[in-house]
Design a protein around this motif. Structure first.
Motif: not given
Length: 704
Positions: A319-329
């Protein structure tokens, strides 16, 4: 631990205690980068036999050493090697995303010996989610292995059309015989003679890799980075040996977990499974680090700002403005088979993003960076007010929309963690107790920042909102029959009344009215909640209580750390010291005095610490817990608009002295010594270039 873990930047190695990566090991041992396993087997034998383990040590984090020897080896009635004739020393090092493996052998037999070491390698290029058994899907194909006189190359073409390679090379001129994926190194040694072979193992991803440099240069550069880390970090000295060891271990572990993906240093969540940027975990770890190294907070905020949500995307809970939980590559993420690109299913990272910025400003007075970050902070506040508050009741709730996302989106994110006293699971949307505290902390702090930036209208607007939140929160969450706060409100706005640790986080936020503070603190330190080793996640006696569970009765050090910081802020150091003593006792039972991600919640009266079987170690916010011991014992909590530093110290009962050197505060540094004098404390300021006046709050003994 029954494994060794080694990390530098984005590359980490997970081996057994022999230094091996056995094929198909149930714990997923291997060499990993960007969620891909670049080595799935790495074994050594001597004359075809498995060596005997003598010692395995990784105390310094950056250079594990494994000592082995040979078994007794006979072939066709002839002795090839008497037992314990050969000392085998394996040393591993990671620098610039390259693994260096050196194997040194020494002959202790009185006669010359000929023997060989055999190395078996495999690279399956498996996605982290596949290794852990969480996901399967469309995958790529392995390429033919290529061997030459000085290298062995494994290749893979992913379903994401990205080529990955593992290149194993060795010194030119070294006699290494290759047979498919196996390498044989012959040795001829006289008595007491030594020799060695070094393998350089380099992961390649889509043509981008670190520069391959000699091992000696890599070690030198790594040592320089460590020295720079130590010079920038606060140092402590104390007459309490266990505290000293635990804090030193924490600082070493934090250095290991530092990563930079292009926006400054930040802490990945933990090893082995969470060596990637996280929202909540990285933010809390940076908060714990603030008195020790504020650059981590700056890098964390910049990194997470780069991934801040921009649109509504149910697949990723964005959602706009939301900070991520986790990123995977990895391959599954890049092909869109899992939503972690990044995934935004967390309800607390967004307010914690603002909280970290607020606390960073208090410690550093760096308002120019806050101005740089202000658009991101304001987008985060807008998310809190518009998307976070799903039904307009003034509380922030969560609800999973991503089909492959996370159901419970607070820090207790297991499926059984939010449970009524009846034993029934709460249904979402769910408003968590601690999240409302984070929101209150964020908005009150931003009100002060706006005041400092000469924006009084914005400041007053937030103050009105926080006053309303404080009143409504107490009405909605307080349980008169238990003199405590509910863990949550469920989808029907009914209290989830199970007694848990979550409301303890409200202490740091200043959301608890003074008249209820005593009841909350008493509950947290009750025998149902406090095991003796730490505060449990859930009280003993509750319907869902299970000391072996992940979130329903276990002890999480980071959970305790946020409670400790709150106890210190509320001038409840006596209770805080009890918790610190318990956690230190727990740490003494773990390898290298390292607090793990969590441990079981059994009472100290009944048994010694019981480890949780698959806890990450090192884990960033567990490592950071010991650092909060120091802040809590000092009672040091800077305020944005003050130039005074008020200390209210309380040391451990068997501790008489604490020296803290080079705390970064404002645009200077503070070094001080706290020591016990009968039943009170005095301070000696050793250095103060901060412009702050420093004094004991109780006695007003000025030492500026």
């Amino acid at each position: 631990m029954n494994y060794q873990v080694l990390k530098d930047n984005q590359l980490f190695l997970l081996t057994d205690l022999y230094g091996n990566i056995p094929l198909d090991h149930p714990y997923g041992l291997g060499l990993y980068k960007e969620d891909t396993r670049f080595l799935s087997e790495m074994n050594v034998t001597i004359n075809g036999e498995a060596p005997i383990l003598l010692q395995s040590n990784i105390d310094q984090n950056d250079r594990p050493v494994t000592m082995l020897t040979n078994p007794h080896i006979e072939k066709n009635g002839e002795v090839e090697l008497w037992r314990e004739s050969i000392e085998i020393m394996r040393t591993r090092y990671i620098s610039n995303d390259i693994l260096y493996e050196t194997v040194q052998v020494k002959n202790y037999n009185p006669k010359p010996l000929q023997f060989s070491l055999e190395f078996s390698f495999q690279a399956d290029f498996a996605d982290m989610f596949v290794v852990r058994g969480f996901q399967n899907g469309e995958l790529g194909q392995k390429l033919e292995t290529i061997s030459s006189q000085d290298s062995l190359v494994f290749g893979y073409m992913g379903a994401d059309n990205i080529k990955r390679e593992t290149i194993i090379s060795w010194e030119k001129g070294k006699e290494v015989k290759s047979k498919k994926e196996d390498l044989l190194v012959p040795f001829t040694l006289n008595h007491s003679e030594t020799d060695e072979v070094t393998f350089t193992i380099t992961p390649f991803i889509y043509g981008v890799t670190a520069e391959v440099i000699p091992k000696t240069q890599a070690i030198e550069e790594s040592l320089q980075r460590k020295e720079e880390w130590n010079s920038k970090s606060t140092k402590i000295e104390t007459d309490h040996p266990l505290l000293q060891k635990v804090v030193q271990r924490s600082l070493r572990d934090m250095h290991t977990l530092v990563t930079d993906v292009g926006h400054g240093p930040f802490l990945v969540a933990g090893l082995p499974w969470f060596g990637v940027p996280f929202g909540r975990d990285s933010l809390i770890a940076a908060l714990q680090m603030l008195p020790f190294n504020s650059e981590i907070a700056k890098g964390t905020l910049r990194t997470l700002a780069q991934y801040q949500g921009t649109k509504k995307d149910a697949w990723r809970d964005e959602e706009p403005g939301k900070i991520m939980h986790e990123i995977r590559y990895g391959e599954l993420a890049r092909t869109g088979q899992i939503p972690f690109t990044p995934y935004y299913g967390t309800v607390d990272a967004t307010p914690l993003f603002v909280v970290l910025a607020v606390e960073y400003a208090k410690w550093t007075k760096d308002l120019s960076f806050i101005e740089e970050l202000r658009p991101n902070l304001e987008k985060a506040i807008k998310w809190i007010e518009e998307y976070g508050d799903r039904d307009g009741d003034g509380f922030v709730e969560y609800h999973q929309e991503a089909s492959k996302g996370i159901a419970n989106q607070g820090w207790k994110d297991s499926e059984d963690s939010i449970v009524h006293r009846s034993g029934n699971f709460a249904e979402s949307p769910i408003a968590l107790a601690e999240v409302q505290g984070y929101v209150y902390h964020a908005l009150t702090g931003m009100a002060d920042i706006y005041q400092s930036l000469n924006l009084p209208e914005k400041s007053e607007e937030l103050k009105r909102k926080t006053k309303k939140l404080k009143s409504e929160y107490d009405t909605a969450f307080w349980m008169d029959e238990h003199d405590y706060y509910a863990i949550a409100l469920d989808h029907n706005k009914q209290q989830v009344g199970t007694i848990t640790s979550n409301p303890g986080h409200l202490l740091l936020a200043d959301l608890i009215p003074q008249e209820k503070l005593e009841s909350v603190v008493h509950r947290l330190l009750s025998k149902e909640m406090f095991s003796g080793y730490g505060i449990r996640t859930m009280a003993e006696g509750e319907a869902a209580y299970n000391p072996m569970s992940y979130h329903d009765g276990s002890v999480w050090p980071h959970d305790n750390s946020l409670i400790l910081l709150g106890l210190g802020k509320q001038h409840r150091q006596t209770e805080a010291v009890r918790v610190i003593e318990g956690l230190l006792q727990a740490a003494s039972h773990f390898e290298y005095n390292r607090l793990p991600e969590l441990f079981c919640g059994y009472s100290m009266e009944k048994r010694e610490v019981v480890p949780y079987p698959v806890a990450c170690s090192p884990q960033a916010w567990a490592a950071g817990t010991a650092l909060t011991f120091i802040q809590t014992m000092l009672g040091i909590y800077p305020e944005l608009n003050e130039r005074q530093m008020k200390l209210q110290p309380q040391l451990l009962p068997d501790m008489n002295e604490l020296v803290v050197k080079d705390i970064s505060l404002g645009d200077g540094q503070l070094s001080l010594k706290v020591y016990r004098v009968k039943q009170s404390y005095e301070i000696e300021v050793l250095k103060n270039t901060t412009g702050f006046e420093v004094f004991l709050q109780s006695t007003q003994t000025t030492s500026s």
